[in-house]
Motif scaffolding. Structure first.
Motif, PDB file in Angstrom:
ATOM      1  N   PRO A 122      11.298  44.942  33.581  1.00 24.40           N
ATOM      2  CA  PRO A 122      12.124  46.161  32.960  1.00 24.40           C
ATOM      3  C   PRO A 122      10.871  46.857  31.566  1.00 24.40           C
ATOM      4  O   PRO A 122      10.301  47.684  32.107  1.00 24.40           O
ATOM      5  CB  PRO A 122      13.334  46.306  33.076  1.00 24.40           C
ATOM      6  N   TYR A 123      11.247  45.786  30.672  1.00 24.25           N
ATOM      7  CA  TYR A 123      10.506  46.323  29.723  1.00 24.25           C
ATOM      8  C   TYR A 123       8.997  46.408  30.069  1.00 24.25           C
ATOM      9  O   TYR A 123       8.450  47.737  29.461  1.00 24.25           O
ATOM     10  CB  TYR A 123      10.367  45.612  28.457  1.00 24.25           C
ATOM     11  N   ARG A 125       7.259  47.349  32.405  1.00 27.22           N
ATOM     12  CA  ARG A 125       7.187  48.508  33.696  1.00 27.22           C
ATOM     13  C   ARG A 125       7.853  49.979  32.561  1.00 27.22           C
ATOM     14  O   ARG A 125       7.039  50.652  33.702  1.00 27.22           O
ATOM     15  CB  ARG A 125       8.434  48.094  34.615  1.00 27.22           C
ATOM     16  N   ARG A 126       7.730  49.517  31.868  1.00 32.02           N
ATOM     17  CA  ARG A 126       7.792  50.981  31.132  1.00 32.02           C
ATOM     18  C   ARG A 126       6.926  51.424  30.598  1.00 32.02           C
ATOM     19  O   ARG A 126       6.464  52.157  29.813  1.00 32.02           O
ATOM     20  CB  ARG A 126       8.983  50.370  30.153  1.00 32.02           C
ATOM     21  N   ASP A 145      16.496  66.433  35.591  1.00 32.62           N
ATOM     22  CA  ASP A 145      16.599  65.608  35.058  1.00 32.62           C
ATOM     23  C   ASP A 145      15.976  63.841  35.603  1.00 32.62           C
ATOM     24  O   ASP A 145      16.259  62.741  35.042  1.00 32.62           O
ATOM     25  CB  ASP A 145      18.311  65.324  35.695  1.00 32.62           C
ATOM     26  N   TYR A 149      15.474  60.544  32.709  1.00 30.84           N
ATOM     27  CA  TYR A 149      15.631  59.466  33.429  1.00 30.84           C
ATOM     28  C   TYR A 149      14.393  58.359  32.948  1.00 30.84           C
ATOM     29  O   TYR A 149      15.783  57.635  32.238  1.00 30.84           O
ATOM     30  CB  TYR A 149      15.432  59.089  34.924  1.00 30.84           C
ATOM     31  N   GLN A 152      15.514  57.976  29.342  1.00 32.12           N
ATOM     32  CA  GLN A 152      17.076  57.542  29.476  1.00 32.12           C
ATOM     33  C   GLN A 152      17.096  56.359  29.524  1.00 32.12           C
ATOM     34  O   GLN A 152      17.195  55.184  29.004  1.00 32.12           O
ATOM     35  CB  GLN A 152      17.798  58.307  30.360  1.00 32.12           C
ATOM     36  N   VAL A 153      16.390  55.327  29.973  1.00 33.80           N
ATOM     37  CA  VAL A 153      15.740  54.282  30.636  1.00 33.80           C
ATOM     38  C   VAL A 153      15.700  53.886  28.688  1.00 33.80           C
ATOM     39  O   VAL A 153      16.175  52.594  28.882  1.00 33.80           O
ATOM     40  CB  VAL A 153      14.895  54.021  31.585  1.00 33.80           C
ATOM     41  N   HIS A 156      15.630  56.438  24.884  1.00 37.55           N
ATOM     42  CA  HIS A 156      14.940  57.804  24.190  1.00 37.55           C
ATOM     43  C   HIS A 156      16.514  58.330  23.172  1.00 37.55           C
ATOM     44  O   HIS A 156      17.147  58.988  24.674  1.00 37.55           O
ATOM     45  CB  HIS A 156      13.871  58.709  24.855  1.00 37.55           C
ATOM     46  N   ARG A 197       7.310  61.647  36.129  1.00 34.16           N
ATOM     47  CA  ARG A 197       8.242  60.965  35.159  1.00 34.16           C
ATOM     48  C   ARG A 197       7.626  59.308  35.081  1.00 34.16           C
ATOM     49  O   ARG A 197       7.686  58.828  34.116  1.00 34.16           O
ATOM     50  CB  ARG A 197       9.177  60.803  36.293  1.00 34.16           C
TER      51      ARG A 197
END
Lengths: 294, 293
Positions: A122-123, A125-126, A145, A149, A152-153, A156, A197
């Motif tokens: 996950p880190y 992929r950011r 939103d 999202y 938020q993931v 922040h 996004r």
């Protein structure tokens, strides 16, 4: 890929991967790209994506990739083309570590992907923006939103989100659709949301898998223009597409895949680096009758 | 800030997926009503069974001529038998007073006390009663002590009581296990269904770079909320049933045998705990297979 469509650029068939090959290609490319000036390559040519003889075989026995070798430098805008099943999406999916290659190594920004543990995915992929043909928006969230999202993931604060989201929505031309749900938007607008996004974290690498596959030609040009605008901020952009006409008009570097192999790697002619997005869009709408494209 | 975000996410999910959330809520409520009715029933059954079992004892009747010294000796011998929990002495006078209470008129007619001194031998485990009895009776009609006149003869009764209560206990336990299994499956399935409808959402979250727990927490919190609300509905139904049906009947039941059951407050705590636990755990675990992207 019919020959008549191809631009004369630096077209080469890659017989098989081998040592020294990427160097050979790089020298050919830098020759072509020398024209616009020394500042043409932002980031000083650091490699962002590197595939080294990557093969992938699906459990069903189908070949996803076969000894694919290529590299993408920082700030480049690269098209991945090829017919369905040629491995375009497989390249994308291995890049976000949704799939693991059977052999070979993939590195992104110098980091070997096989060394990233499942928990760290996950880190990882950011750092990558991802745009899909089917948008993949969250249906239960408004435009605002959906974009928020992604922030938020990454943890922040609410204040940062409130500052950043309207900015990116303005950039993508969605300021008036803030509170609409995805099913209230047109296809082009939904794709803009998904690009917003993908880009809101300002990732160094943006992947777009058939971003215009579901859109009409005019809307497609708008989306490409948006991707180009993002590219001009220094983000490396990798776009998979089967829209040959569009790819040829864009005049950007093209990687062609067939049966999982890289069969063409060229910087298409008239690779204009410092083109403004307006000129860019104009050229897409009215392709000049350049001799190369005949 | 994080908790607030997760809470908001959970509420949003419940609002926007009203139908699956309601299905899970209904499943929990129904299950908890059934469990809530079943717990006291099982307990009453076990309680009655144990009550009957605990009445199993061996009565040792002394000879009327037995002296105090002999009685002390017999008490020591009885306590020496393995499996004996305690020995209660009942004197002639106590026995007479006890018996005459149940039928004063009949006992008033008696001029003298016909009852012997008695030792009530209470086994540690009701199942040992028969072994203790044969130990007192001794071999070849030779009793444990010459001062003993007789030993109560309830062999067949004791056997029956032991068998029946054992059966009742096993049946109740089996039913309880089946019921718990059924409720866990029902709730688990309902939750899976509601998650399945949202698997695409989970996939997107993963692609955006959300960690597993970042995705999971709202689902777990939603599970807790659904479990809490479902249990609360079940408790309201149970409370109404208790006040409207059980309490008026309880007056009549106490004439027969008032079974000792769980206090209502404990039932409330257990049901809410179980509802929340099953629901939250079910959400968290069911999500696992959708998280593998």
């Amino acid at each position: 890929m019919p020959n008549s469509r191809q631009n004369s650029g630096t077209r080469r068939r890659l017989p098989a991967s081998g040592p020294g090959q990427s160097n050979a290609r790089a020298s050919i490319r830098s020759e072509r790209l020398a024209a616009p000036g020394p500042s043409a390559r932002p980031g000083g040519g650091r490699t962002v994506v590197e595939f080294r003889s990557v093969s992938l075989r699906y459990p069903s026995g189908d070949k996803g990739l076969d000894q694919a070798t290529f590299s993408v430098e920082r700030g480049e805008f690269v098209f991945l083309i090829g017919s369905t099943g040629s491995g375009k999406s497989t390249v994308m999916r291995t890049l976000i570590k949704e799939l693991e290659p059977t052999s070979g190594t993939i590195s992104v920004a110098g980091r070997d992907l096989s060394e990233i543990s499942r928990a760290k995915v996950p880190y990882y992929r950011r750092n990558i923006g991802m745009v899909f043909q089917d948008f993949k928006l969250l249906p239960n969230r408004t435009v605002y939103d959906n974009v928020a999202y992604a922030l938020q993931v990454t943890g922040h604060s609410r204040r940062e989100i409130r500052a950043k989201v309207p900015d990116i929505l303005r950039l993508t031309g969605l300021s008036l659709k803030l509170h609409n749900y995805p099913d209230q938007l047109s296809g082009g607008e939904q794709q803009r949301v998904s690009i917003a996004r993908a880009f809101v974290n300002h990732p160094p690498l943006l992947l777009a898998d058939e971003p215009t596959g579901n859109l009409d030609p005019d809307t497609s040009i708008d989306i490409m223009r948006l991707l180009y605008r993002i590219n001009r901020t220094g983000t490396t952009v990798l776009v998979a597409s089967h829209d040959h006409a569009m790819v040829n008009r864009m005049r950007r570097r093209v990687l062609e895949l067939s049966g999982g192999r890289i069969v063409r790697d060229e910087a298409t002619g008239l690779y204009v680096r410092d083109e403004s997005t307006r000129e860019f869009a104009q050229r897409l709408r009215n392709p000049p009758q350049a001799p190369e494209s005949l | 800030m994080k908790l607030g975000f997760f809470l908001k996410e959970a509420f949003r999910a419940m609002r926007r997926n009203a139908a699956p959330s309601f299905a899970a809520l209904a499943a929990i409520a129904v299950t908890m009503v059934v469990v809530g009715v079943f717990i006291p029933i099982v307990q009453a059954t076990q309680g009655s069974a144990n009550g009957v079992r605990n009445q199993v004892e061996v009565d040792v009747y002394m000879k009327t001529s037995a002296t105090r010294a002999e009685e002390n000796r017999v008490r020591g011998e009885l306590l020496g038998i393995s499996g004996v929990k305690r020995v209660v002495f009942e004197s002639k006078a106590q026995a007479f007073a006890q018996e005459s209470k149940s039928d004063p008129a009949a006992y008033a007619l008696l001029s003298s006390n016909p009852l012997p001194d008695t030792f009530h031998v209470i086994p540690a485990n009701p199942a040992n009663a028969l072994a203790i009895r044969s130990a007192i009776l001794g071999h070849h009609g030779k009793l444990l002590d010459p001062a003993i006149q007789n030993v109560s003869n309830h062999t067949s009764d004791t056997k029956k009581v032991l068998e029946v209560t054992k059966l009742v206990t096993i049946t109740a336990a089996l039913l309880a296990v089946l019921l718990i299994l059924a409720s866990v499956l029902l709730v688990g399935n309902t939750i899976r269904l509601s998650l399945y409808a949202r698997r695409r959402e989970v996939e997107v979250m993963k692609l955006v770079g959300a960690t597993d727990w970042f995705i999971r927490w709202p689902f777990v919190i939603e599970g807790v909320l659904v479990g809490a609300i479902g249990s609360l509905i079940a408790l309201i139904i149970l409370g109404v049933m208790k006040v409207a049906l059980l309490d008026p009947l309880a007056g009549n039941w106490s004439l027969l045998h008032a079974p000792q059951t769980i206090p209502f407050l404990w039932l409330v705590v257990i049901l809410i705990g179980a509802g929340i636990g099953v629901s939250a755990l079910g959400s968290g675990l069911s999500l696992r297979r959708f998280l593998r992207v």
